[in-house]
Design a protein around this motif. Structure first.
Motif, mmCIF file in Angstrom:
data_model
loop_
_atom_site.group_PDB
_atom_site.id
_atom_site.type_symbol
_atom_site.label_atom_id
_atom_site.label_comp_id
_atom_site.label_asym_id
_atom_site.label_seq_id
_atom_site.Cartn_x
_atom_site.Cartn_y
_atom_site.Cartn_z
ATOM 1 N N ILE A 185 14.431 -55.136 6.571
ATOM 2 C CA ILE A 185 13.936 -55.738 5.320
ATOM 3 C C ILE A 185 15.008 -55.565 4.252
ATOM 4 O O ILE A 185 15.549 -54.474 4.093
ATOM 5 N N SER A 186 15.300 -56.637 3.524
ATOM 6 C CA SER A 186 16.158 -56.497 2.339
ATOM 7 C C SER A 186 15.277 -56.440 1.102
ATOM 8 O O SER A 186 14.187 -57.014 1.093
ATOM 9 N N THR A 187 15.746 -55.742 0.077
ATOM 10 C CA THR A 187 15.015 -55.741 -1.186
ATOM 11 C C THR A 187 15.952 -56.177 -2.305
ATOM 12 O O THR A 187 17.164 -55.996 -2.213
ATOM 13 N N GLY A 188 15.370 -56.732 -3.347
ATOM 14 C CA GLY A 188 16.153 -57.059 -4.541
ATOM 15 C C GLY A 188 15.798 -58.425 -5.099
ATOM 16 O O GLY A 188 15.853 -59.419 -4.367
ATOM 17 N N ASP A 189 15.463 -58.470 -6.376
ATOM 18 C CA ASP A 189 15.159 -59.738 -7.057
ATOM 19 C C ASP A 189 16.361 -60.676 -7.035
ATOM 20 O O ASP A 189 16.202 -61.895 -7.091
ATOM 21 N N GLU A 190 17.572 -60.093 -6.967
ATOM 22 C CA GLU A 190 18.788 -60.909 -7.051
ATOM 23 C C GLU A 190 19.270 -61.371 -5.685
ATOM 24 O O GLU A 190 20.248 -62.112 -5.583
ATOM 25 N N VAL A 191 18.593 -60.940 -4.623
ATOM 26 C CA VAL A 191 19.089 -61.202 -3.264
ATOM 27 C C VAL A 191 18.485 -62.498 -2.735
ATOM 28 O O VAL A 191 17.276 -62.718 -2.821
ATOM 29 N N ALA A 202 23.220 -64.284 -8.511
ATOM 30 C CA ALA A 202 22.476 -63.864 -7.323
ATOM 31 C C ALA A 202 23.450 -63.470 -6.219
ATOM 32 O O ALA A 202 24.625 -63.841 -6.225
ATOM 33 N N VAL A 203 22.943 -62.688 -5.277
ATOM 34 C CA VAL A 203 23.777 -62.122 -4.215
ATOM 35 C C VAL A 203 23.217 -62.577 -2.876
ATOM 36 O O VAL A 203 22.008 -62.482 -2.646
ATOM 37 N N ARG A 204 24.074 -63.114 -2.018
ATOM 38 C CA ARG A 204 23.597 -63.518 -0.692
ATOM 39 C C ARG A 204 23.285 -62.273 0.134
ATOM 40 O O ARG A 204 24.003 -61.276 0.052
ATOM 41 N N ASP A 205 22.243 -62.363 0.926
ATOM 42 C CA ASP A 205 21.775 -61.225 1.719
ATOM 43 C C ASP A 205 22.704 -60.987 2.914
ATOM 44 O O ASP A 205 22.480 -61.497 4.001
ATOM 45 N N SER A 206 23.747 -60.223 2.675
ATOM 46 C CA SER A 206 24.627 -59.888 3.807
ATOM 47 C C SER A 206 24.105 -58.667 4.555
ATOM 48 O O SER A 206 24.309 -58.535 5.764
ATOM 49 N N ASN A 207 23.411 -57.784 3.867
ATOM 50 C CA ASN A 207 22.985 -56.538 4.509
ATOM 51 C C ASN A 207 22.091 -56.771 5.718
ATOM 52 O O ASN A 207 22.280 -56.158 6.771
ATOM 53 N N ARG A 208 21.097 -57.653 5.543
ATOM 54 C CA ARG A 208 20.131 -57.812 6.630
ATOM 55 C C ARG A 208 20.827 -58.376 7.864
ATOM 56 O O ARG A 208 20.599 -57.894 8.977
ATOM 57 N N GLY A 253 18.656 -51.409 -0.087
ATOM 58 C CA GLY A 253 18.501 -51.526 -1.540
ATOM 59 C C GLY A 253 17.271 -50.772 -2.033
ATOM 60 O O GLY A 253 16.430 -50.311 -1.248
ATOM 61 N N GLY A 254 17.216 -50.614 -3.339
ATOM 62 C CA GLY A 254 16.013 -50.054 -3.950
ATOM 63 C C GLY A 254 15.784 -48.572 -3.726
ATOM 64 O O GLY A 254 14.651 -48.097 -3.818
ATOM 65 N N VAL A 255 16.854 -47.812 -3.398
ATOM 66 C CA VAL A 255 16.651 -46.370 -3.189
ATOM 67 C C VAL A 255 17.371 -45.525 -4.251
ATOM 68 O O VAL A 255 17.437 -44.301 -4.120
ATOM 69 N N PRO A 300 21.052 -47.730 1.421
ATOM 70 C CA PRO A 300 21.470 -48.177 0.092
ATOM 71 C C PRO A 300 21.731 -49.685 0.067
ATOM 72 O O PRO A 300 21.869 -50.316 1.111
ATOM 73 N N GLY A 301 21.808 -50.242 -1.123
ATOM 74 C CA GLY A 301 21.969 -51.681 -1.270
ATOM 75 C C GLY A 301 23.398 -52.169 -1.143
ATOM 76 O O GLY A 301 23.650 -53.255 -0.613
ATOM 77 N N PHE A 302 24.353 -51.383 -1.608
ATOM 78 C CA PHE A 302 25.738 -51.846 -1.534
ATOM 79 C C PHE A 302 26.137 -52.043 -0.069
ATOM 80 O O PHE A 302 25.864 -51.184 0.774
ATOM 81 N N PRO A 303 26.755 -53.188 0.230
ATOM 82 C CA PRO A 303 26.980 -53.565 1.628
ATOM 83 C C PRO A 303 27.756 -52.537 2.465
ATOM 84 O O PRO A 303 27.381 -52.278 3.601
ATOM 85 N N ALA A 304 28.817 -51.952 1.906
ATOM 86 C CA ALA A 304 29.559 -50.964 2.710
ATOM 87 C C ALA A 304 28.707 -49.715 2.909
ATOM 88 O O ALA A 304 28.687 -49.113 3.987
HETATM 89 P P1 AMP Z 1 20.372 -51.412 -5.198
HETATM 90 O O1 AMP Z 1 20.594 -50.177 -4.403
HETATM 91 O O2 AMP Z 1 19.123 -52.132 -4.839
HETATM 92 O O3 AMP Z 1 20.492 -51.145 -6.664
HETATM 93 O O4 AMP Z 1 21.565 -52.379 -4.831
HETATM 94 C C1 AMP Z 1 22.898 -52.025 -5.078
HETATM 95 C C2 AMP Z 1 23.816 -53.213 -5.027
HETATM 96 O O5 AMP Z 1 23.801 -53.760 -3.727
HETATM 97 C C3 AMP Z 1 23.416 -54.324 -5.969
HETATM 98 O O6 AMP Z 1 24.579 -54.806 -6.609
HETATM 99 C C4 AMP Z 1 22.849 -55.381 -5.066
HETATM 100 O O7 AMP Z 1 23.022 -56.667 -5.542
HETATM 101 C C5 AMP Z 1 23.579 -55.155 -3.761
HETATM 102 N N1 AMP Z 1 22.686 -55.537 -2.681
HETATM 103 C C6 AMP Z 1 21.417 -55.128 -2.534
HETATM 104 N N2 AMP Z 1 20.852 -55.677 -1.440
HETATM 105 C C7 AMP Z 1 21.796 -56.448 -0.883
HETATM 106 C C8 AMP Z 1 21.831 -57.276 0.275
HETATM 107 N N3 AMP Z 1 20.761 -57.392 1.060
HETATM 108 N N4 AMP Z 1 22.975 -57.919 0.584
HETATM 109 C C9 AMP Z 1 24.052 -57.778 -0.202
HETATM 110 N N5 AMP Z 1 24.092 -57.018 -1.308
HETATM 111 C C10 AMP Z 1 22.971 -56.360 -1.666
#
Ligand code: AMP
Ligand code: MG
Length: 408
Positions: A185-191, A202-208, A253-255, A300-304
């Motif tokens: 599951i990905s989280t984030g209003d901007e994703v 907005a950010v494309r969902d690369s994490n999922r 994301g969201g943690v 975490p949300g950051f891709p790396a």
């Molecule tokens: P967060 O931990 O939710 O605050 O996210 C940290 C950063 O990771 C933010 O800049 C997000 O835009 C980015 N991010 C969160 N989810 C994703 C995702 N699924 N794919 C790519 N980047 C993401």
């Protein structure tokens, strides 16, 4: 409105403590019977032993003549020609020989095979060039596999050779550990979905998609549950769906500490959070919980960060769930090919390319190690374990690294 939190209420655990906490929650999944010949990548759930010797009868190892070593250099009469798959009941008496092809049963009475290269046959008579020894060029019963010999140990990974071994002993099916089902599951209003229009910012969902690929690469079945906005109800709904469909749920994301970071409180409400912060970089807010007896990793949300956290914490757990005897990546010592700057306060898992050069493993950095920079993982086959400190490591220094891919 809640006051802004300046520090997480979760204690900071070491990487080792995080492993320990994860491992206390793990037991291998049950076994299932699967067809053997397409089972590459699966992990054997019980010891498999041979019930027959191989070869089951003595066989010629070369093309030549089967004969009796005791007849020495004497001229022999050639009685027959024996081929692979041919008669298993022929007999040789003193002073005789049989032409024999590789893999053909050695006749009763014969105790050696002489290669064509050292023999001359004319009008049914055989002259050999050197005295044979008993056993020459004969594959004896059980030479390749003895009755009762271990063919595959429980916990071993099936590859091409192992599939061949199963075919060799006539095993058409075998028990392997069930593949873990892993929901992401990905989280984030901007994703947003990568194929959807992308509003500014907005950010494309690369994490999922990266995590789903990593899940499959780890031998699991991947379930994609989409993107939850930063909204408690939807995140809860998707999490509950993941728990219903999968053995393990991954969120990204969201943690962190933001006011819209809702994953940790949600996990605490539904289950038990075992850790919510790890002393490591990148991925400090990595969270591990159990809910309804299932494992949940809040990455975490950051891709790396999300992909490194997967590699460091999730992958070993997924391998352990499948009964892998070696769930962790191997650690190797590498020579630094360039200067490496440590993080002042946290052990850092820096992405590197490891190559074999002049008799040693040499590490090159993949460039800037920002947690937002997914390019830091491109073509990486190692995570350099950089201890915290202020002094840069110099070219030629040695550090341990997790070997996460093949060396090229
Ligand atoms: P967060 O931990 O939710 O605050 O996210 C940290 C950063 O990771 C933010 O800049 C997000 O835009 C980015 N991010 C969160 N989810 C994703 C995702 N699924 N794919 C790519 N980047 C993401
Ligand atoms: Mg977010």
């Amino acid at each position: 409105m809640n006051p802004i939190r300046r520090e997480s209420s979760y204690p900071m655990v070491s990487v080792e403590e995080a492993y320990r906490l994860i491992n206390t929650q793990l037991t291998p999944l049950p076994a299932e019977q699967v067809p053997a010949f397409t089972a590459e990548g699966r992990i054997v759930a019980e010891d498999i032993t041979a019930t027959e010797a191989m070869p089951d009868i003595p066989k010629a190892m070369v093309d030549g003549y089967a004969l009796r070593a005791g007849d020495g250099m004497a001229v022999r009469r050639v009685l027959a020609e024996l081929t692979a798959g041919g008669s298993t009941t022929s007999t040789l008496t003193e002073g005789t020989a049989a032409r024999i092809m590789t893999g053909a049963p050695v006749p009763t009475g014969a105790d050696a095979v002489v290669m064509f290269e050292y023999a001359r046959e004319q009008e049914g008579l055989l002259q050999i060039e050197r005295a044979p020894q008993v056993g020459d060029n004969i594959r004896q019963i059980g030479q390749d596999v003895a009755v009762g010999e271990l063919i595959l140990a429980q916990g071993s990974v099936l590859g091409a050779a192992e599939v061949g071994l199963l075919a060799m002993i006539g095993r058409t099916s075998l028990p392997v550990y069930r593949r873990p089902r892993v929901a992401v599951i990905s989280t984030g209003d901007e994703v947003v979905e990568p194929d959807a229009p992308r509003p500014v910012g907005a950010v494309r969902d690369s994490n999922r998609y990266a995590l789903l690929a990593a899940v499959r690469e780890a031998g699991c079945a991947a379930i994609s549950l989409g993107i939850a906005p930063d909204d408690r109800t939807t995140q809860r709904e998707l999490l509950l769906r993941g728990l219903a469909e999968a053995d393990v749920v991954l969120t990204s994301g969201g943690v962190s500490l933001g006011t819209r970071d809702l994953v940790k409180p949600l996990l605490a409400e539904l289950g038990t959070v075992h850790f919510g912060r790890v002393l490591f970089k990148p991925g400090k807010p990595t969270t591990f919980a159990t809910v309804q007896g299932k494992l949940v990793f809040g990455l975490p949300g950051f891709p790396a960060s999300s992909l490194v956290s997967f590699e460091v914490f999730v992958r070993p757990a997924l391998r352990r769930l499948q009964g892998d005897l070696h769930p962790e990546r191997p650690t190797v010592q590498v020579v630094l090919g360039e200067t490496i700057r440590p993080s002042p306060d946290r052990p850092e898992y820096q992405r590197i390319q490891i190559a074999w050069r002049d008799g040693q493993l040499v590490a090159q950095t993949t460039g800037a190690q920002l947690s937002s920079r997914l390019l830091s993982l491109r073509s990486a086959n190692g995570l350099l374990l950089v201890p915290p400190g202020d002094t840069p490591y110099q070219p030629g220094d040695m550090l341990p690294a997790l070997l996460t891919g093949a060396i090229r």
